[in-house]
Design an enzyme around this catalytic site. Structure first.
Site, PDB file in Angstrom:
ATOM      1  N   LYS A  64       0.845  -1.204   0.000  1.00 36.85           N
ATOM      2  CA  LYS A  64       0.000   0.000   0.000  1.00 36.85           C
ATOM      3  C   LYS A  64       0.881   1.255   0.000  1.00 36.85           C
ATOM      4  O   LYS A  64       0.586   2.237  -0.677  1.00 36.85           O
ATOM      5  CB  LYS A  64      -0.930  -0.013   1.223  1.00 36.85           C
ATOM      6  N   GLN A 108      -4.279  -1.656  10.088  1.00 37.87           N
ATOM      7  CA  GLN A 108      -4.181  -2.969   9.439  1.00 37.87           C
ATOM      8  C   GLN A 108      -4.642  -4.076  10.399  1.00 37.87           C
ATOM      9  O   GLN A 108      -4.165  -4.153  11.530  1.00 37.87           O
ATOM     10  CB  GLN A 108      -2.722  -3.215   9.000  1.00 37.87           C
ATOM     11  N   ASP A 131     -10.579   2.870   4.787  1.00 41.00           N
ATOM     12  CA  ASP A 131     -10.800   1.433   4.650  1.00 41.00           C
ATOM     13  C   ASP A 131     -12.299   1.092   4.734  1.00 41.00           C
ATOM     14  O   ASP A 131     -12.694  -0.049   4.513  1.00 41.00           O
ATOM     15  CB  ASP A 131     -10.045   0.692   5.774  1.00 41.00           C
TER      16      ASP A 131
END
Ligand code: NDP
Length: 306
Positions: A64, A108, A131
């Protein structure tokens, strides 16, 4: 009332085509980069929060960051030890929320079992939730509200279908998997009342009886299961479009790493009978990263009132 052309299944009966996630992701990244340059000013910034050294998390965050640098998005990485408490992590998230130079925040997963992931996701400011896992954004998705940040993987799936002009209106889409990260938002996106969706959706999961009966009805089959080769040839309607979200490691002594990555679909036997299919790797995974960049662009524009 809006009238969509009726879905015509025979349209899908043509020579099989591989859906190239690398190509579509590359186009997406190019367009994100072009928009950032065109708008000018201080670049967007996304903060990555990682807890511990789980190799998969290290890899995902690394890819990412690489994509961010390719498109001109600044990224900042915050790494904390496994021993961090939920209260401490909430404090770190609050600091990032308050930092006006940070436009997007991604925590994450997986997090240590001592920490509630959803409590952390809900602490991220909804306008920085690139996200799309904050409960408010999930609600906005349900409401088909354009302000929603949508989880990157299902967003990438829809982008692939749109890029390859797969007709969704009136199509029967069968999603296997009901996670908040993939299956559920994919189903919600496909059933939206808009020309790029309007599918009739069936959602299957581990308690579905006779999974094959349902998957054989699918014009569009989306597998987000997390079990290698679950979807076999006899579970797929000839001519269907098959999107394989799964990422599974299969032990393979011939590979230097000792394993190979496969999807949830038995590619070799399913690809000859479907009209289009995503490979693993080279399909949905790359789109997930590209959509994160698109969501960060959206957050940056929102912070500037654009
Ligand atoms: P989860 O484990 O959260 O969800 C899996 C879903 O599949 C559950 O709803 C489960 O049902 C269902 N399921 C499990 N076994 C079966 C079965 N035998 N038959 C039918 N349904 C079944 O996984 P995720 O949604 O997070 O991820 C799914 C896959 O996608 C994984 O391989 C993951 O690595 C991959 N992934 C890939 C991404 C990418 O970028 N390409 C991004 C995110 C995930 P139940 O709810 O009943 O337990």
């Amino acid at each position: 009332m809006e009238h969509e052309p009726a879905f015509t299944y025979p349209q899908l009966l043509r020579q099989m085509e591989i859906i190239d996630g690398k190509l579509v992701a590359s186009h997406t990244l190019d367009s994100v980069k072009a928009e950032i340059i065109a708008l000018g000013g201080l670049p967007p910034c996304v903060a990555f929060v990682r807890v511990g050294e789980d190799p998969a998390s290290v890899f995902y965050v690394g890819s990412k960051q690489k994509a961010a640098s390719r498109v001109g998005i600044e990224s900042r990485l915050f790494v904390f030890p496994e021993s961090i408490t939920e209260a401490q992590l909430l404090h770190e998230v609050a600091q990032l929320n308050a930092d006006p130079t940070v436009h997007g925040i991604l925590v994450q997963s997986p997090l240590p079992k001592t920490i509630s992931e959803q409590r952390i996701f809900d602490a991220i400011h909804p306008d920085k939730d690139v996200d799309g896992l904050n409960s408010l954004n999930q609600g906005l998705l349900c409401q088909e509200d354009e302000r929603a940040f949508i989880p990157c993987t299902p967003l990438g799936v829809l982008e692939l279908l749109a890029y390859y002009k797969v007709p969704t209106a009136g199509a029967h889409a069968v999603v296997v998997g009901r996670s908040v990260l993939v299956g559920k938002p994919a189903a919600l996106l496909l059933m939206q009342k808009k020309s790029t969706a309007n599918a009739t959706v069936t959602l299957c999961h581990s308690r579905t009886t006779d999974l094959g009966y349902h998957t054989r009805q699918a014009d569009i089959l989306i597998a987000a299961i997390g079990r290698a080769n679950t979807i076999r040839a006899d579970m797929v309607k000839p001519g269907a479009v098959v999107i394989d979200v799964g990422i599974n490691r299969l032990p393979d002594p011939k590979e230097t790493k000792g394993y190979r990555i496969v999807g949830d679909v038995a590619f070799d036997e399913v690809s000859p009978i479907c009209s289009r299919i995503t490979p693993v790797p080279g399909g949905v995974g790359l789109m997930t990263v590209a959509m994160l960049m698109k969501n960060t662009l959206k957050a940056w524009k929102r912070s500037r009132g654009i």
